[in-house]
Design a protein around this motif. Structure first.
Motif, PDB file in Angstrom:
ATOM      1  N   LEU A 176      72.684 -36.532  73.868  1.00  0.00           N
ATOM      2  CA  LEU A 176      72.319 -35.140  74.064  1.00  0.00           C
ATOM      3  C   LEU A 176      71.019 -34.971  74.981  1.00  0.00           C
ATOM      4  O   LEU A 176      71.072 -34.120  75.594  1.00  0.00           O
ATOM      5  CB  LEU A 176      71.725 -34.953  72.653  1.00  0.00           C
ATOM      6  CG  LEU A 176      71.180 -33.358  72.367  1.00  0.00           C
ATOM      7  CD1 LEU A 176      72.158 -32.200  73.049  1.00  0.00           C
ATOM      8  CD2 LEU A 176      70.676 -33.227  71.068  1.00  0.00           C
ATOM      9  N   LYS A 177      70.246 -35.959  75.010  1.00  0.00           N
ATOM     10  CA  LYS A 177      68.881 -35.783  75.788  1.00  0.00           C
ATOM     11  C   LYS A 177      69.431 -36.012  77.199  1.00  0.00           C
ATOM     12  O   LYS A 177      68.831 -35.394  78.216  1.00  0.00           O
ATOM     13  CB  LYS A 177      68.029 -36.825  75.513  1.00  0.00           C
ATOM     14  CG  LYS A 177      67.316 -36.539  74.044  1.00  0.00           C
ATOM     15  CD  LYS A 177      66.518 -35.394  74.137  1.00  0.00           C
ATOM     16  CE  LYS A 177      65.347 -35.126  74.887  1.00  0.00           C
ATOM     17  NZ  LYS A 177      64.824 -33.836  74.736  1.00  0.00           N
ATOM     18  N   LEU A 178      70.324 -36.834  77.457  1.00  0.00           N
ATOM     19  CA  LEU A 178      70.840 -37.042  78.750  1.00  0.00           C
ATOM     20  C   LEU A 178      71.535 -36.033  79.454  1.00  0.00           C
ATOM     21  O   LEU A 178      71.692 -35.923  80.481  1.00  0.00           O
ATOM     22  CB  LEU A 178      71.582 -38.351  78.822  1.00  0.00           C
ATOM     23  CG  LEU A 178      70.789 -39.614  78.656  1.00  0.00           C
ATOM     24  CD1 LEU A 178      71.645 -40.884  78.335  1.00  0.00           C
ATOM     25  CD2 LEU A 178      70.017 -40.082  79.959  1.00  0.00           C
ATOM     26  N   THR A 179      72.512 -35.465  78.721  1.00  0.00           N
ATOM     27  CA  THR A 179      73.643 -34.604  79.181  1.00  0.00           C
ATOM     28  C   THR A 179      73.623 -33.114  78.473  1.00  0.00           C
ATOM     29  O   THR A 179      74.203 -32.026  79.188  1.00  0.00           O
ATOM     30  CB  THR A 179      75.145 -35.042  78.664  1.00  0.00           C
ATOM     31  OG1 THR A 179      75.143 -35.006  77.321  1.00  0.00           O
ATOM     32  CG2 THR A 179      75.194 -36.657  78.981  1.00  0.00           C
ATOM     33  N   GLY A 180      73.065 -32.945  77.372  1.00  0.00           N
ATOM     34  CA  GLY A 180      72.841 -31.265  76.818  1.00  0.00           C
ATOM     35  C   GLY A 180      74.098 -31.305  75.936  1.00  0.00           C
ATOM     36  O   GLY A 180      73.969 -30.390  75.269  1.00  0.00           O
ATOM     37  N   GLN A 181      74.573 -32.310  75.592  1.00  0.00           N
ATOM     38  CA  GLN A 181      76.084 -32.117  74.744  1.00  0.00           C
ATOM     39  C   GLN A 181      75.753 -32.922  73.387  1.00  0.00           C
ATOM     40  O   GLN A 181      75.401 -34.067  73.340  1.00  0.00           O
ATOM     41  CB  GLN A 181      77.182 -33.123  75.652  1.00  0.00           C
ATOM     42  CG  GLN A 181      77.331 -32.401  76.814  1.00  0.00           C
ATOM     43  CD  GLN A 181      78.155 -30.844  76.792  1.00  0.00           C
ATOM     44  OE1 GLN A 181      78.820 -30.685  75.803  1.00  0.00           O
ATOM     45  NE2 GLN A 181      77.862 -30.229  77.487  1.00  0.00           N
ATOM     46  N   HIS A 229      80.060 -36.504  80.910  1.00  0.00           N
ATOM     47  CA  HIS A 229      79.324 -35.412  81.151  1.00  0.00           C
ATOM     48  C   HIS A 229      78.169 -35.534  81.862  1.00  0.00           C
ATOM     49  O   HIS A 229      77.563 -36.940  82.163  1.00  0.00           O
ATOM     50  CB  HIS A 229      78.793 -34.600  79.722  1.00  0.00           C
ATOM     51  CG  HIS A 229      79.806 -34.227  78.838  1.00  0.00           C
ATOM     52  ND1 HIS A 229      80.128 -34.835  77.708  1.00  0.00           N
ATOM     53  CD2 HIS A 229      80.335 -33.151  78.834  1.00  0.00           C
ATOM     54  CE1 HIS A 229      81.098 -34.249  77.323  1.00  0.00           C
ATOM     55  NE2 HIS A 229      81.304 -33.054  77.894  1.00  0.00           N
ATOM     56  N   PRO A 230      77.948 -34.613  82.905  1.00  0.00           N
ATOM     57  CA  PRO A 230      76.886 -35.131  83.998  1.00  0.00           C
ATOM     58  C   PRO A 230      75.269 -35.164  83.446  1.00  0.00           C
ATOM     59  O   PRO A 230      75.020 -34.393  82.603  1.00  0.00           O
ATOM     60  CB  PRO A 230      76.963 -33.734  84.763  1.00  0.00           C
ATOM     61  CG  PRO A 230      77.585 -32.754  83.859  1.00  0.00           C
ATOM     62  CD  PRO A 230      78.481 -33.284  83.039  1.00  0.00           C
ATOM     63  N   LEU A 231      74.520 -35.951  84.039  1.00  0.00           N
ATOM     64  CA  LEU A 231      73.267 -35.933  83.737  1.00  0.00           C
ATOM     65  C   LEU A 231      72.418 -34.684  84.202  1.00  0.00           C
ATOM     66  O   LEU A 231      72.951 -33.896  85.204  1.00  0.00           O
ATOM     67  CB  LEU A 231      72.612 -37.081  84.444  1.00  0.00           C
ATOM     68  CG  LEU A 231      71.002 -37.487  84.003  1.00  0.00           C
ATOM     69  CD1 LEU A 231      70.979 -38.165  82.980  1.00  0.00           C
ATOM     70  CD2 LEU A 231      70.632 -38.226  85.172  1.00  0.00           C
ATOM     71  N   GLY A 240      64.331 -40.414  86.510  1.00  0.00           N
ATOM     72  CA  GLY A 240      64.331 -40.956  87.937  1.00  0.00           C
ATOM     73  C   GLY A 240      65.850 -40.937  88.511  1.00  0.00           C
ATOM     74  O   GLY A 240      66.088 -41.537  89.445  1.00  0.00           O
ATOM     75  N   LEU A 241      66.869 -40.894  87.732  1.00  0.00           N
ATOM     76  CA  LEU A 241      68.324 -40.990  88.240  1.00  0.00           C
ATOM     77  C   LEU A 241      68.613 -39.537  88.779  1.00  0.00           C
ATOM     78  O   LEU A 241      67.744 -38.553  88.904  1.00  0.00           O
ATOM     79  CB  LEU A 241      68.897 -41.231  87.130  1.00  0.00           C
ATOM     80  CG  LEU A 241      69.152 -42.621  86.535  1.00  0.00           C
ATOM     81  CD1 LEU A 241      69.910 -42.845  85.447  1.00  0.00           C
ATOM     82  CD2 LEU A 241      69.143 -43.717  87.474  1.00  0.00           C
ATOM     83  N   ARG A 242      69.666 -39.592  89.409  1.00  0.00           N
ATOM     84  CA  ARG A 242      70.144 -38.255  90.038  1.00  0.00           C
ATOM     85  C   ARG A 242      70.912 -37.141  89.162  1.00  0.00           C
ATOM     86  O   ARG A 242      72.008 -37.724  88.330  1.00  0.00           O
ATOM     87  CB  ARG A 242      71.169 -38.609  91.300  1.00  0.00           C
ATOM     88  CG  ARG A 242      71.403 -37.341  92.254  1.00  0.00           C
ATOM     89  CD  ARG A 242      72.064 -38.040  93.414  1.00  0.00           C
ATOM     90  NE  ARG A 242      73.208 -38.805  93.292  1.00  0.00           N
ATOM     91  CZ  ARG A 242      73.815 -39.492  94.156  1.00  0.00           C
ATOM     92  NH1 ARG A 242      73.146 -39.620  95.321  1.00  0.00           N
ATOM     93  NH2 ARG A 242      74.855 -40.373  94.063  1.00  0.00           N
ATOM     94  N   ALA A 243      70.686 -36.290  89.068  1.00  0.00           N
ATOM     95  CA  ALA A 243      71.312 -35.101  88.343  1.00  0.00           C
ATOM     96  C   ALA A 243      72.769 -34.954  88.836  1.00  0.00           C
ATOM     97  O   ALA A 243      73.283 -35.204  89.950  1.00  0.00           O
ATOM     98  CB  ALA A 243      70.539 -33.570  88.480  1.00  0.00           C
ATOM     99  N   GLY A 244      73.658 -34.806  87.623  1.00  0.00           N
ATOM    100  CA  GLY A 244      75.046 -34.961  87.972  1.00  0.00           C
ATOM    101  C   GLY A 244      75.672 -36.153  87.874  1.00  0.00           C
ATOM    102  O   GLY A 244      76.920 -36.275  87.891  1.00  0.00           O
ATOM    103  N   THR A 245      74.828 -37.352  87.579  1.00  0.00           N
ATOM    104  CA  THR A 245      75.643 -38.739  87.611  1.00  0.00           C
ATOM    105  C   THR A 245      76.223 -38.752  86.153  1.00  0.00           C
ATOM    106  O   THR A 245      75.879 -38.277  85.108  1.00  0.00           O
ATOM    107  CB  THR A 245      74.410 -39.615  87.317  1.00  0.00           C
ATOM    108  OG1 THR A 245      73.365 -39.698  88.592  1.00  0.00           O
ATOM    109  CG2 THR A 245      75.028 -41.027  87.182  1.00  0.00           C
ATOM    110  N   PRO A 246      77.530 -39.080  86.337  1.00  0.00           N
ATOM    111  CA  PRO A 246      78.604 -39.127  85.087  1.00  0.00           C
ATOM    112  C   PRO A 246      77.694 -40.126  84.003  1.00  0.00           C
ATOM    113  O   PRO A 246      77.331 -41.122  84.174  1.00  0.00           O
ATOM    114  CB  PRO A 246      79.651 -39.774  85.506  1.00  0.00           C
ATOM    115  CG  PRO A 246      79.698 -39.777  86.992  1.00  0.00           C
ATOM    116  CD  PRO A 246      78.369 -39.631  87.436  1.00  0.00           C
ATOM    117  N   VAL A 247      77.804 -39.532  82.733  1.00  0.00           N
ATOM    118  CA  VAL A 247      77.227 -40.292  81.572  1.00  0.00           C
ATOM    119  C   VAL A 247      78.378 -40.499  80.677  1.00  0.00           C
ATOM    120  O   VAL A 247      78.999 -39.434  80.323  1.00  0.00           O
ATOM    121  CB  VAL A 247      75.897 -39.341  81.204  1.00  0.00           C
ATOM    122  CG1 VAL A 247      75.544 -40.337  79.981  1.00  0.00           C
ATOM    123  CG2 VAL A 247      74.958 -39.022  81.940  1.00  0.00           C
TER     124      VAL A 247
END
Length: 537
Positions: A176-181, A229-231, A240-247
């Motif tokens: 949830l914290k990584l993706t909002g899901q 789901h995307p970061l 420090g990772l890139r938004a949109g990275t698949p999680v």
């Protein structure tokens, strides 16, 4: 690099990150697409113990530790954000991590060590719906589980559930914290609230737990090998990772560790035991071949392989018993002003065991305050030593503790059918040749140890590898990531095997006979106030 792997690397990077959020440490581990470990970072986590068996963990701190682990990993690998193809997350199983409005925590998480639900477990176990619940989930009721904890909260703290909008597990909270899901995976969803054959929630199971009113708290089920789901931007800023990275949402840590350590490579007669703080013993079978035991214990946990599940029995405490025994030695030495680092005590284990004769004492390794959950469930079960004589010394006690872990392993596999022919070992105890020898002889199985350093994070990363198309299916990934890392077989010592075969029946008979003693002692503890701590002069 084959074509599919080359395409995956070109599309989004050549590094996979596996997050493994354990009870006491959160790890972030980087792998290349072939499964070679590149770097890892670890951040200690902590939990709090309170009265009545309360054991809780800060949800905010666990997320902060996860983000810190990812940032530290980025400091070890240049351009990690740009090179990262996907992130996968697994974590400690069971427990209850409630979130409410704006995805904020509702109190602290009740983790798997929390024993407060014991009276509710006893009530539910005697209920009319228990037989059908066990038939669907394949999982015995115990205080660790979210179902039992939610049912207990509904009785003693309904205000918590009224404020909650979702009931998550540890890895789900981090997802949830990584993706909002808000989501969970098929493994924890089905062994807690569902049917392991369908990998879906089951209304009859939810009714058996008395949780119909709280059905809305159960999140969507996401199959991580098929859907990511995307970061989020917010998570990217913190990690420090890139938004949109698949999680990728991994399965529960028990099966992720077993997957990485070799529980399912295609051969018959294979099993996998993780001898860490807890003891997890499992074998992979087709869902239609599961045979549920009469005692109503254990777990059936899905693997990220179509139609395949693991039959599982879990000891509440494994190397925690060793920790206790080493603490005895350390405390005694410290009382004479001699501080010995724990690492030195651990290094001495094999030597102490070599000084002793096998099979002289019986030790039941139920050191946890939460009792035992496999191959029987009893929150009042406690550790004990049988057979002490005046000539026994500390090394004899330590050997008894080690043998207790071996016999507990056998006890768990005996509850699932024939004993395994080969046992793949992982966890702290796997590093000790003497302990491996005890476990091999107690089960009668040859043991093999994977050279994989971080099996749990690897199992999660394997799911991400399939999800992004680096491998066509999980079996192809296993062939690359798991099979080549298995060490040579170590056969059991036949004389030691004979000793433990004779010892096993007294071990099991004694633990069955001790049940009323454990319960009498528990009642005594409840009626006797704890002694006040002495004031320092």
């Amino acid at each position: 690099m084959d074509n599919t792997m080359q395409e995956a690397a070109e599309a989004g990077g050549e590094i996979l990150i596996g997050i493994d959020a354990g009870t006491s440490v959160v790890k972030a581990v980087a792998f290349d697409l072939r499964g070679r470990q590149l770097a890892e970072s670890a951040v200690p986590n902590s939990y709090d113990s309170g009265p009545g068996g309360s054991v809780t963990q800060s949800m905010d701190r666990t997320w902060a530790d996860c983000a810190e682990a990812l940032r530290r990993l980025g400091g070890k690998l240049p351009r990690l954000a740009a090179r990262c193809a996907a992130v996968a997350v697994t974590g400690q199983g069971d427990g209850t991590w409630l979130v409410g409005a704006q995805d904020r925590p509702v109190g602290e998480a009740w983790i798997w060590l929390d024993a407060r639900a014991a009276p509710t477990v006893r009530r539910l176990a005697a209920g009319a719906g228990e037989t059908s619940r066990f038939a669907a989930t394949g999982t015995g009721l115990n205080t660790c589980q979210q179902g039992a904890q939610l049912a207990h909260m509904a009785e003693v703290a309904p205000q918590m559930l009224d404020r909650a909008e979702a009931a998550l597990h540890c890895k789900d909270w981090l997802y949830l914290k990584l993706t909002g899901q808000r989501a969970t995976d098929p493994s924890e969803a089905s062994f807690t609230f569902g049917d392991f054959r369908k990998r879906a929630y089951d209304d009859a199971v939810i009714a058996a737990l008395g949780l119909e009113r709280y059905r809305h708290l159960l999140p969507q089920i996401v199959e991580g090998t098929e859907e990511t789901h995307p970061l989020t931007e917010a998570a990217a800023e913190e990690t420090g990772l890139r938004a949109g990275t698949p999680v990728c949402l991994g399965y529960v840590d028990m099966v992720m560790t077993a997957l990485g350590a070799g529980v399912h490579t295609g051969e018959a007669g294979i099993a996998c035991s993780t001898i860490g703080s807890t003891g997890v013993h499992m074998r992979a079978v087709r869902a239609e071949d599961v045979v549920l035991n009469d005692a109503g214990t254990g777990y059936v946990i899905a693997l990220p392989v179509p139609g395949v599940v693991t039959q599982v029995q879990t000891n509440m405490a494994a190397t925690l018993n060793i920790d206790w025994a080493l603490a005895l030695a350390g405390d005694l030495l410290a009382s004479f002003g001699q501080e010995v680092p724990r690492a030195e005590l651990v290094a001495r284990i094999d030597g102490w065991l070599a000084e002793t004769a096998p099979g002289q004492l019986l030790y039941h390794p139920y050191i946890s305050q939460a009792g035992e959950r496999g191959p029987f469930t009893d929150a009042e079960a406690r550790a004990g030593v049988i057979g002490l004589e005046a000539q026994h010394r500390y090394p004899d006690l330590l050997r008894a503790v080690a043998e207790g872990l071996g016999l507990a392993t056998r006890d768990c596999y005996a509850a699932m059918g024939p004993l395994p022919e080969e046992l793949r070992l992982t966890g702290g105890a796997a590093r000790s040749r003497a302990l491996r020898g005890v476990i091999a002889a107690a089960t009668g199985a040859q043991v093999r140890v994977s050279s994989r350093e971080e099996a749990g994070a690897a199992g999660a990363a394997m799911m991400a590898a399939v999800a992004i198309g680096a491998y066509p299916d999980m079996q192809a990934c296993i062939d690359d990531w798991v099979a080549p890392l298995l060490g040579a077989p170590e056969p059991p010592d036949t004389a030691l095997q004979d000793t433990y075969t004779r010892l096993f029946e007294p071990y099991r008979t004694a633990r069955q006979a001790l049940t009323p003693v454990w319960h009498d002692l528990a009642e005594h503890r409840r009626q006797t106030p704890a002694p006040a701590q002495q004031q320092e002069s």
